[in-house]
Scaffold this motif. Structure first.
Motif, PDB file in Angstrom:
ATOM      1  N   ILE A 247       0.787  -1.180   0.052  1.00 54.19           N
ATOM      2  CA  ILE A 247      -0.065  -0.101  -0.036  1.00 54.19           C
ATOM      3  C   ILE A 247       1.030   1.403  -0.022  1.00 54.19           C
ATOM      4  N   SER A 248       1.766   1.383   0.893  1.00 54.84           N
ATOM      5  CA  SER A 248       2.674   2.397   0.906  1.00 54.84           C
ATOM      6  C   SER A 248       3.677   2.236   2.091  1.00 54.84           C
ATOM      7  N   GLY A 249       4.907   2.612   1.925  1.00 54.52           N
ATOM      8  CA  GLY A 249       5.775   2.496   3.041  1.00 54.52           C
ATOM      9  C   GLY A 249       6.020   1.046   3.647  1.00 54.52           C
ATOM     10  N   ARG A 250       5.912   1.158   5.096  1.00 53.82           N
ATOM     11  CA  ARG A 250       5.772  -0.042   5.940  1.00 53.82           C
ATOM     12  C   ARG A 250       4.392  -0.205   6.361  1.00 53.82           C
TER      13      ARG A 250
ATOM     14  N   SER B  12       6.754   7.828   9.893  1.00 53.98           N
ATOM     15  CA  SER B  12       6.714   8.464   8.541  1.00 53.98           C
ATOM     16  C   SER B  12       6.382  10.128   8.890  1.00 53.98           C
TER      17      SER B  12
ATOM     18  N   GLU C 102       7.993   7.656   1.446  1.00 53.43           N
ATOM     19  CA  GLU C 102       7.674   6.568   2.452  1.00 53.43           C
ATOM     20  C   GLU C 102       8.347   5.124   2.163  1.00 53.43           C
TER      21      GLU C 102
ATOM     22  N   VAL D  71       0.836  13.329  10.398  1.00 48.95           N
ATOM     23  CA  VAL D  71       0.786  11.975   9.616  1.00 48.95           C
ATOM     24  C   VAL D  71       0.041  10.960  10.558  1.00 48.95           C
ATOM     25  N   ASN D  72       0.606  10.894  11.729  1.00 50.53           N
ATOM     26  CA  ASN D  72       0.415   9.674  12.729  1.00 50.53           C
ATOM     27  C   ASN D  72      -0.563   9.616  13.620  1.00 50.53           C
TER      28      ASN D  72
ATOM     29  N   SER E 181       0.995   3.173  14.584  1.00 46.42           N
ATOM     30  CA  SER E 181       1.035   4.104  13.419  1.00 46.42           C
ATOM     31  C   SER E 181       1.609   3.566  12.376  1.00 46.42           C
TER      32      SER E 181
ATOM     33  N   ASN F 179      -1.574   0.734   8.048  1.00 48.16           N
ATOM     34  CA  ASN F 179      -2.118   1.700   6.852  1.00 48.16           C
ATOM     35  C   ASN F 179      -3.651   1.555   6.852  1.00 48.16           C
ATOM     36  N   HIS F 180      -3.961   2.697   6.239  1.00 48.02           N
ATOM     37  CA  HIS F 180      -5.479   2.803   5.824  1.00 48.02           C
ATOM     38  C   HIS F 180      -6.243   1.610   4.762  1.00 48.02           C
TER      39      HIS F 180
ATOM     40  N   TYR G 119      -9.105   5.185   8.571  1.00 48.57           N
ATOM     41  CA  TYR G 119      -8.609   6.182   8.951  1.00 48.57           C
ATOM     42  C   TYR G 119      -9.888   7.166   9.026  1.00 48.57           C
TER      43      TYR G 119
ATOM     44  N   PHE H 208      -2.932  11.719   1.035  1.00 46.96           N
ATOM     45  CA  PHE H 208      -2.489  10.370   0.110  1.00 46.96           C
ATOM     46  C   PHE H 208      -3.494  10.048  -0.766  1.00 46.96           C
ATOM     47  N   VAL H 209      -3.366   9.476  -1.695  1.00 44.21           N
ATOM     48  CA  VAL H 209      -4.461   8.796  -2.689  1.00 44.21           C
ATOM     49  C   VAL H 209      -4.573   7.412  -2.326  1.00 44.21           C
ATOM     50  N   CYS H 210      -5.727   6.890  -2.004  1.00 40.91           N
ATOM     51  CA  CYS H 210      -5.799   5.476  -1.382  1.00 40.91           C
ATOM     52  C   CYS H 210      -5.610   4.509  -2.314  1.00 40.91           C
ATOM     53  N   LYS H 211      -4.834   3.512  -1.942  1.00 42.74           N
ATOM     54  CA  LYS H 211      -4.373   2.523  -2.751  1.00 42.74           C
ATOM     55  C   LYS H 211      -5.012   1.288  -2.610  1.00 42.74           C
TER      56      LYS H 211
HETATM   57  C1  LIG Z   1       0.081   6.390   9.960  1.00 40.15           C
HETATM   58  S1  LIG Z   1       1.190   6.114   8.382  1.00 40.15           S
HETATM   59  C2  LIG Z   1       1.098   4.516   8.086  1.00 40.15           C
HETATM   60  C3  LIG Z   1       2.401   3.899   7.960  1.00 40.15           C
HETATM   61  C4  LIG Z   1       3.161   4.293   6.865  1.00 40.15           C
HETATM   62  N1  LIG Z   1       2.988   3.598   5.741  1.00 40.15           N
HETATM   63  C5  LIG Z   1       4.856   4.141   7.197  1.00 40.15           C
HETATM   64  O1  LIG Z   1       5.635   3.650   6.478  1.00 40.15           O
HETATM   65  O2  LIG Z   1       5.262   4.635   8.437  1.00 40.15           O
HETATM   66  C6  LIG Z   1       0.020   6.863   7.437  1.00 40.15           C
HETATM   67  C7  LIG Z   1       0.698   7.129   6.026  1.00 40.15           C
HETATM   68  O3  LIG Z   1       0.904   5.965   5.187  1.00 40.15           O
HETATM   69  C8  LIG Z   1       0.247   6.225   3.827  1.00 40.15           C
HETATM   70  N2  LIG Z   1      -0.923   5.429   3.715  1.00 40.15           N
HETATM   71  C9  LIG Z   1      -1.573   4.839   4.661  1.00 40.15           C
HETATM   72  N3  LIG Z   1      -2.763   4.191   4.086  1.00 40.15           N
HETATM   73  C10 LIG Z   1      -2.715   4.468   2.746  1.00 40.15           C
HETATM   74  C11 LIG Z   1      -3.463   4.047   1.604  1.00 40.15           C
HETATM   75  N4  LIG Z   1      -4.476   3.302   1.785  1.00 40.15           N
HETATM   76  N5  LIG Z   1      -3.022   4.396   0.458  1.00 40.15           N
HETATM   77  C12 LIG Z   1      -1.954   5.297   0.086  1.00 40.15           C
HETATM   78  N6  LIG Z   1      -1.108   5.400   1.162  1.00 40.15           N
HETATM   79  C13 LIG Z   1      -1.616   5.277   2.454  1.00 40.15           C
HETATM   80  C14 LIG Z   1       0.070   7.573   3.694  1.00 40.15           C
HETATM   81  O4  LIG Z   1       1.424   8.016   3.178  1.00 40.15           O
HETATM   82  C15 LIG Z   1      -0.169   8.398   5.124  1.00 40.15           C
HETATM   83  O5  LIG Z   1       0.077   9.410   5.199  1.00 40.15           O
END
Ligand SMILES: C[S@@+](CC[C@H](N)C(=O)[O-])C[C@H]1O[C@@H](n2cnc3c(N)ncnc32)[C@H](O)[C@@H]1O
Length: 537
Positions: A185-188, A257, A262, A299-300, A328, A331-332, A365, A384-387
């Motif tokens: 989805i994004s990052g971790r 993050s 990310e 963000v968190n 935190s 992801n959503h 979220y 963010f754009v939800c993926k």
């Molecule tokens: C609370 S953090 C979640 C953990 C984050 N992915 C990380 O690596 O630390 C929230 C961020 O994750 C990303 N994110 C969370 N849900 C997402 C989703 N459904 N689609 C795209 N990006 C998402 C966005 O960048 C958002 O600002």
């Protein structure tokens, strides 16, 4: 030499008096003076101390360190308090007061196993029998918390049955079968490490800080915004205070993050987040600049969702914002598989459907019972754009001309039954099946629920719209359990069975399963049943 002894004696009396008066900051200052005087005396090569004097000095130093630790503990300055205790233990490793103080600090840091060791060691002191009752209290608390943090066997039934009144139950931190990994989805993200049942508890984590305020719905928009701004400012101050006191907290927050790049962020070891894991001394004294911190908080940080407010309709004017570090990483998704609930400053995460080992854990979220375009806007506000799978599917369908027309009708107060009918017809034509149907029905939940809640609509449209049970099953399959689904189901049951006849066993089992998805398995069956029935009233 005598002069120094008098100085030590004077400082000791002054510091003790301040400590007894609970003037923590002043007592720390005087103890610090006393400690450096003791250090100077012990290390001065010209002193030629006889063993008796040396032992007396060391005793004074040990006591001063331990008392300073007590004062620091009261100011919640745990790392420094722990450092004092560790130095004191090097001088007298079975000193009762040091062991007691260290145990209390470790308990506050949620390091239950280590705290238990301290209290056990202290209980062996034969000269402290008069303190055995107090010590037993700490021993029992540690054992209970150590068990809870190992098993996650949390039960909040008594508090729930007491209508959430009084102090919330004290919870231990718990990390279940989860791990941090790279996310598609994004990052971790957080992932399940084994198969889980709906309702299984996965995480109990205490906030770094929570700020709550009463913001009545009835006040003017300006006052509401001001109250929210004040709340946010106080929240930031609280976070800054925690960071100042604890390097570990600061380093863990640094791993979150800030919304940029990310996918390049490192994947931290989950053990770092276990309270019994790393010692704070292994963390590095990195600085965190304020702008980065504000972005991280942006963000968190999450708004609390209070069970009591939801179930009993109470406290709905109380708003709280907080930062819970490990959660935190979640992801959503508009098709989430876990939910969160808040008890005191603790956030609890549980599976809201069955989850397979290796699956990413996601929660919502924002409200996922809204049409695609509203959710797209909400995600945009989050940055963010939800993926998620659901958005990917709906993106295609919602650009369809007829779908746009349906959305337009929604705003124009058209007969809800008509909208449901058209939507169902179109889904048949577009060959939207399985989960896709549930997704769209969740997106248009407002119209569906209004039709099924209204006797008039049902009389008019009942034969043209699908059965409520079928719609609810598909919505649960798509987005998991939700209070609004349970409410509608309970109302439907009442309609079917009449007010006084009780509910059917099979149907009630279904509601109970939804309840476990809503609140998790943290209540006895009877308690869960009680709150679900309340929800339907
Ligand atoms: C609370 S953090 C979640 C953990 C984050 N992915 C990380 O690596 O630390 C929230 C961020 O994750 C990303 N994110 C969370 N849900 C997402 C989703 N459904 N689609 C795209 N990006 C998402 C966005 O960048 C958002 O600002």
């Amino acid at each position: 030499m005598e002069e120094e002894e008098d100085r030590i004696q004077n400082l000791r009396s002054k510091a003790t008096e301040l400590l007894l008066r609970k003037e923590w900051k002043d007592s720390i200052e005087v103890y610090s003076e006393l400690i450096s005087l003791c250090h100077d005396q012990i290390s001065n090569p010209h002193q030629n101390l006889d063993p008796n004097n040396l032992s007396k000095l060391k005793k004074s130093l040990c006591l001063a360190l331990c008392n300073r630790a007590e004062a620091r503990l009261n100011l919640q300055d745990y790392p420094q308090a722990l450092q004092d205790c560790n130095e004191a233990s090097q001088i007298g490793n079975t000193h009762f007061k040091t062991l007691l103080c260290k145990g209390k600090i470790l308990l506050s840091l949620n390091q239950y196993g280590l705290a238990l060791d301290c209290f056990k060691k202290a209980s062996l002191d034969p000269n402290e029998l008069e303190n055995s009752e107090m010590l037993n209290g700490y021993l029992e608390k540690c054992k209970k918390f150590e068990f809870l943090s190992r098993t996650g066997a949390i039960d909040i039934s008594d508090w729930v049955l007491n209508k959430f009144q009084g102090k919330p139950p004290e919870l231990a931190e718990y990390i279940g079968s989860i791990d941090i990994k790279k996310s598609d989805i994004s990052g971790r993200g957080l992932f399940a490490t084994k198969n889980l049942d709906c309702g299984n508890l996965l995480l109990v984590t205490k906030a770094v800080a929570v700020e709550r305020a009463i913001v009545p719905e009835s006040v003017f928009q300006d006052s509401k915004e001001q109250a929210q701004l004040d709340m946010w400012k106080n929240f930031i101050d609280k976070i800054l205070e925690s960071i100042k006191k604890c390097v570990r907290t600061r380093d863990l927050i640094c791993k979150l993050s800030n919304g940029e790049n990310e996918d390049q962020l490192e994947v931290p070891d989950i053990d770092l987040f276990r309270p019994d894991g790393e010692d704070s001394s292994t963390f590095h004294d990195k600085k965190i600049d304020k702008e980065k911190l504000l972005n991280i908080l942006d963000v968190n940080s999450l708004v609390e969702e209070l069970i009591s407010a939801k179930v009993l309709g109470k406290n709905s004017d109380v708003h709280g914002i907080g930062l819970w570090i490990l959660s935190s990483f979640i992801n959503h998704s508009c098709d989430p598989n876990v939910r969160r609930s808040h008890v005191g400053d603790h956030m609890m995460i549980h599976a809201c459907r069955d989850i397979k080992a290796g699956e990413e854990l996601t929660f919502a979220y924002f409200d996922v019972f809204t049409p695609f375009r509203d959710r797209e806007e909400k995600a945009k506000n989050w940055g963010f754009v939800c993926k998620c799978k659901r958005c990917n599917l709906e993106k295609g369908v919602c650009s369809n001309q007829e779908m746009m027309e349906i959305e337009m009708f929604l705003g124009k107060g058209l007969d809800n039954g008509g909208v449901v009918y058209r939507l169902e017809e179109n889904m048949r034509r577009w060959m939207v099946r399985g989960k896709g149907k549930g997704y769209l029905r969740s997106s248009f939940w407002r119209v569906y629920s209004e039709v099924y809640e209204s006797e008039r609509s049902l009389r008019k449209w009942g034969s043209k719209v699908p059965l409520m049970e079928n719609v609810l099953d598909s919505v649960v399959d798509a987005v998991g359990s939700d209070e609004r689904i349970v409410k509608l189901l309970m109302k439907g049951l009442k309609r079917k069975n009449g007010h006084n006849k009780g509910n059917g066993i099979v149907e009630m089992e279904k509601v109970m399963k939804l309840g476990r998805g809503l609140y998790g398995k943290i209540m006895k069956k009877q308690t869960l049943r009680t709150i679900l029935i309340q929800l339907g009233n």
